[in-house]
Motif scaffolding. Structure first.
Motif, PDB file in Angstrom:
ATOM      1  N   VAL A 264      55.339   0.133  45.490  1.00 50.49           N
ATOM      2  CA  VAL A 264      55.214   1.371  44.782  1.00 50.49           C
ATOM      3  C   VAL A 264      54.227   2.314  45.707  1.00 50.49           C
ATOM      4  O   VAL A 264      54.666   3.574  45.941  1.00 50.49           O
ATOM      5  N   GLN A 265      53.294   1.803  46.292  1.00 46.66           N
ATOM      6  CA  GLN A 265      52.231   2.570  47.037  1.00 46.66           C
ATOM      7  C   GLN A 265      53.127   2.952  48.320  1.00 46.66           C
ATOM      8  O   GLN A 265      53.002   4.379  48.688  1.00 46.66           O
ATOM      9  N   ILE A 266      53.831   2.281  48.992  1.00 41.71           N
ATOM     10  CA  ILE A 266      54.579   2.556  50.124  1.00 41.71           C
ATOM     11  C   ILE A 266      55.739   3.675  50.022  1.00 41.71           C
ATOM     12  O   ILE A 266      55.807   4.569  50.723  1.00 41.71           O
ATOM     13  N   VAL A 267      56.371   3.464  48.853  1.00 43.91           N
ATOM     14  CA  VAL A 267      57.504   4.336  48.421  1.00 43.91           C
ATOM     15  C   VAL A 267      57.067   5.697  48.227  1.00 43.91           C
ATOM     16  O   VAL A 267      57.539   6.535  48.604  1.00 43.91           O
ATOM     17  N   ASN A 268      55.988   5.574  47.185  1.00 45.80           N
ATOM     18  CA  ASN A 268      55.747   7.001  46.661  1.00 45.80           C
ATOM     19  C   ASN A 268      54.695   7.695  47.413  1.00 45.80           C
ATOM     20  O   ASN A 268      54.896   9.131  47.653  1.00 45.80           O
ATOM     21  N   HIS A 269      53.581   7.390  48.042  1.00 46.61           N
ATOM     22  CA  HIS A 269      52.791   8.003  48.736  1.00 46.61           C
ATOM     23  C   HIS A 269      52.001   7.279  50.055  1.00 46.61           C
ATOM     24  O   HIS A 269      50.812   7.132  49.914  1.00 46.61           O
ATOM     25  N   PHE A 270      52.892   6.909  50.985  1.00 48.94           N
ATOM     26  CA  PHE A 270      52.637   6.088  52.073  1.00 48.94           C
ATOM     27  C   PHE A 270      51.704   6.871  52.864  1.00 48.94           C
ATOM     28  O   PHE A 270      50.493   6.244  53.136  1.00 48.94           O
ATOM     29  N   ASP A 271      51.619   8.178  53.097  1.00 50.25           N
ATOM     30  CA  ASP A 271      50.911   8.991  54.061  1.00 50.25           C
ATOM     31  C   ASP A 271      49.352   9.030  53.520  1.00 50.25           C
ATOM     32  O   ASP A 271      48.572   9.389  54.377  1.00 50.25           O
ATOM     33  N   ASP A 272      49.215   8.711  52.268  1.00 50.88           N
ATOM     34  CA  ASP A 272      47.650   8.914  51.394  1.00 50.88           C
ATOM     35  C   ASP A 272      46.824   7.894  52.201  1.00 50.88           C
ATOM     36  O   ASP A 272      45.766   8.350  52.577  1.00 50.88           O
ATOM     37  N   ALA A 273      47.243   6.760  52.351  1.00 48.23           N
ATOM     38  CA  ALA A 273      46.328   5.726  52.986  1.00 48.23           C
ATOM     39  C   ALA A 273      47.083   4.639  53.563  1.00 48.23           C
ATOM     40  O   ALA A 273      47.159   3.478  52.981  1.00 48.23           O
ATOM     41  N   PRO A 274      47.704   4.995  54.832  1.00 48.38           N
ATOM     42  CA  PRO A 274      48.786   3.921  55.336  1.00 48.38           C
ATOM     43  C   PRO A 274      48.061   2.727  55.699  1.00 48.38           C
ATOM     44  O   PRO A 274      48.629   1.624  55.231  1.00 48.38           O
ATOM     45  N   LEU A 275      46.842   2.445  56.184  1.00 41.33           N
ATOM     46  CA  LEU A 275      46.087   1.030  56.367  1.00 41.33           C
ATOM     47  C   LEU A 275      46.188   0.373  55.203  1.00 41.33           C
ATOM     48  O   LEU A 275      46.281  -0.994  55.115  1.00 41.33           O
ATOM     49  N   ALA A 276      45.638   1.012  54.067  1.00 38.70           N
ATOM     50  CA  ALA A 276      45.305   0.172  52.736  1.00 38.70           C
ATOM     51  C   ALA A 276      46.788  -0.038  52.309  1.00 38.70           C
ATOM     52  O   ALA A 276      47.096  -1.508  52.043  1.00 38.70           O
ATOM     53  N   TYR A 277      47.906   0.562  52.530  1.00 34.54           N
ATOM     54  CA  TYR A 277      49.084   0.046  51.834  1.00 34.54           C
ATOM     55  C   TYR A 277      49.754  -0.709  52.800  1.00 34.54           C
ATOM     56  O   TYR A 277      50.267  -1.967  52.118  1.00 34.54           O
ATOM     57  N   LEU A 278      49.536  -0.890  54.055  1.00 35.00           N
ATOM     58  CA  LEU A 278      50.257  -1.860  54.916  1.00 35.00           C
ATOM     59  C   LEU A 278      49.306  -3.188  54.600  1.00 35.00           C
ATOM     60  O   LEU A 278      50.017  -4.294  54.565  1.00 35.00           O
ATOM     61  N   LEU A 279      48.095  -3.133  54.371  1.00 32.58           N
ATOM     62  CA  LEU A 279      47.429  -4.451  54.288  1.00 32.58           C
ATOM     63  C   LEU A 279      47.710  -4.893  52.883  1.00 32.58           C
ATOM     64  O   LEU A 279      47.760  -6.184  52.721  1.00 32.58           O
ATOM     65  N   SER A 280      47.936  -4.089  51.799  1.00 31.11           N
ATOM     66  CA  SER A 280      48.592  -4.566  50.377  1.00 31.11           C
ATOM     67  C   SER A 280      49.876  -5.286  50.673  1.00 31.11           C
ATOM     68  O   SER A 280      50.009  -6.131  50.077  1.00 31.11           O
ATOM     69  N   ALA A 281      50.775  -4.834  51.457  1.00 29.94           N
ATOM     70  CA  ALA A 281      51.919  -5.291  51.758  1.00 29.94           C
ATOM     71  C   ALA A 281      51.767  -6.751  52.461  1.00 29.94           C
ATOM     72  O   ALA A 281      52.682  -7.864  52.248  1.00 29.94           O
ATOM     73  N   PHE A 282      50.617  -6.793  53.483  1.00 35.08           N
ATOM     74  CA  PHE A 282      50.215  -7.937  53.983  1.00 35.08           C
ATOM     75  C   PHE A 282      50.002  -9.198  52.946  1.00 35.08           C
ATOM     76  O   PHE A 282      50.249 -10.104  53.142  1.00 35.08           O
ATOM     77  N   ALA A 283      49.293  -8.543  52.315  1.00 33.48           N
ATOM     78  CA  ALA A 283      48.532  -9.544  51.049  1.00 33.48           C
ATOM     79  C   ALA A 283      49.704 -10.206  50.325  1.00 33.48           C
ATOM     80  O   ALA A 283      49.683 -11.245  49.982  1.00 33.48           O
ATOM     81  N   ALA A 284      50.605  -9.188  50.146  1.00 32.13           N
ATOM     82  CA  ALA A 284      51.779  -9.625  49.278  1.00 32.13           C
ATOM     83  C   ALA A 284      52.485 -10.697  49.767  1.00 32.13           C
ATOM     84  O   ALA A 284      52.979 -11.788  49.299  1.00 32.13           O
ATOM     85  N   VAL A 285      52.833 -10.305  51.225  1.00 39.44           N
ATOM     86  CA  VAL A 285      53.489 -11.441  52.012  1.00 39.44           C
ATOM     87  C   VAL A 285      52.733 -12.732  51.965  1.00 39.44           C
ATOM     88  O   VAL A 285      53.488 -13.884  51.658  1.00 39.44           O
TER      89      VAL A 285
END
Lengths: 143, 121
Positions: free
Chosen positions: A32-53
């Motif tokens: 949801v973070q990456i699809v809806n508002h990736f540009d707001d906090a790219p580092l945080a969202y990529l880390l969220s995705a990494f944690a998910a994996v």
């Protein structure tokens, strides 16, 4: 020495269930973070995705049997522990770099610190269930 | 969402979760009761989700539609998957799995209700 106890039996059954819940919620959150508002906090969202994996890999590895799955589970839980400690510390020292929360922000405070406890439980369980036949029998009688 | 139904779901899931946790603590694995309780809870979930889907098709739009649909999917699969995973276990850890599923469902139900509140009904 007998084969180690499967990581998905006994207490491991509960551990896999908790990991699965985190795998689903972390994936959904990151998606949801990456699809809806990736540009707001790219580092945080990529880390969220990494944690998910990491959670997905740990869930699948713990839910399977065999030495290979066990090794993968060890690696995933170790990465998870290092990740939550590093990102937890970084988010406390440099809050500006994390304008939006990740699963591991402030050591997983948003999730009742479960993300901090989970890898410790995972590694302990892998160590305990992978022990010698004698220890394994003792555990089986105790459960 | 339909408030009485959400309330029933939350009460059912909460009670089931607490009882399952209790069974795990005292070391019981009441398989028949787990199947019955899970089936009952899942019926409530499915009815609630069907109502939400019908209203979505009818044009109602909650805040964050994508998130809402994601929660609906998770809500439907949570209890069946948790139950299947638990039934493969012969020890006290089986009801512990159901406790996790019930508390996760509680969170999902509350989040769905939050998102739906913007629809106004």
């Amino acid at each position: 020495m007998a084969d180690p106890r499967p990581t998905y039996s006994g207490p491991g059954r509960l551990l896999v269930a908790v990991y699965a819940v985190f795998a689903i919620s972390a994936s959904a959150r990151a998606g949801v973070q990456i699809v809806n508002h990736f540009d707001d906090a790219p580092l945080a969202y990529l880390l969220s995705a990494f944690a998910a994996v990491v959670y997905i890999v740990a869930t699948v590895a713990l839910a399977r049997s065999g030495p290979r799955a066990r090794r993968v589970a060890y690696v995933a839980c170790t990465v998870e522990l290092v990740g939550v400690l590093l990102i937890g510390t970084a988010s406390v020292i440099w809050p500006d770099a994390f304008p939006d929360e990740t699963v591991w922000s402030a050591y997983g405070r948003g999730y009742g610190f479960v993300p901090l406890v989970l890898p410790v439980l995972g590694l302990s369980w892998l160590r305990w269930s992978g022990g010698s036949g004698k220890r394994r029998r003792g555990l089986r009688e105790g459960v | 969402m339909v408030e009485p139904l959400v309330l029933a779901l939350v009460v059912f899931a909460g009670a089931y979760g607490v009882l399952a946790l209790g069974a795990a603590v005292v070391g019981r694995n009441p398989r028949e009761y787990i199947v019955i309780a899970s089936a009952g809870l899942e019926i409530l979930v499915v009815v609630q989700v069907l109502i939400a889907v019908v209203r979505l098709i009818g044009g109602d739009r909650p805040a964050e539609l994508g998130t809402f649909i994601g929660y609906l999917v998770v809500a439907v699969v949570l209890v069946p998957i948790g139950t299947l995973w638990a039934l493969a276990e012969r020890s006290r850890w089986a009801p512990a799995v159901l406790a996790v599923a019930c508390f996760a469902l509680l969170v999902v139900a509350v989040r769905l209700d939050d998102l739906w509140s913007t629809v106004g009904g």
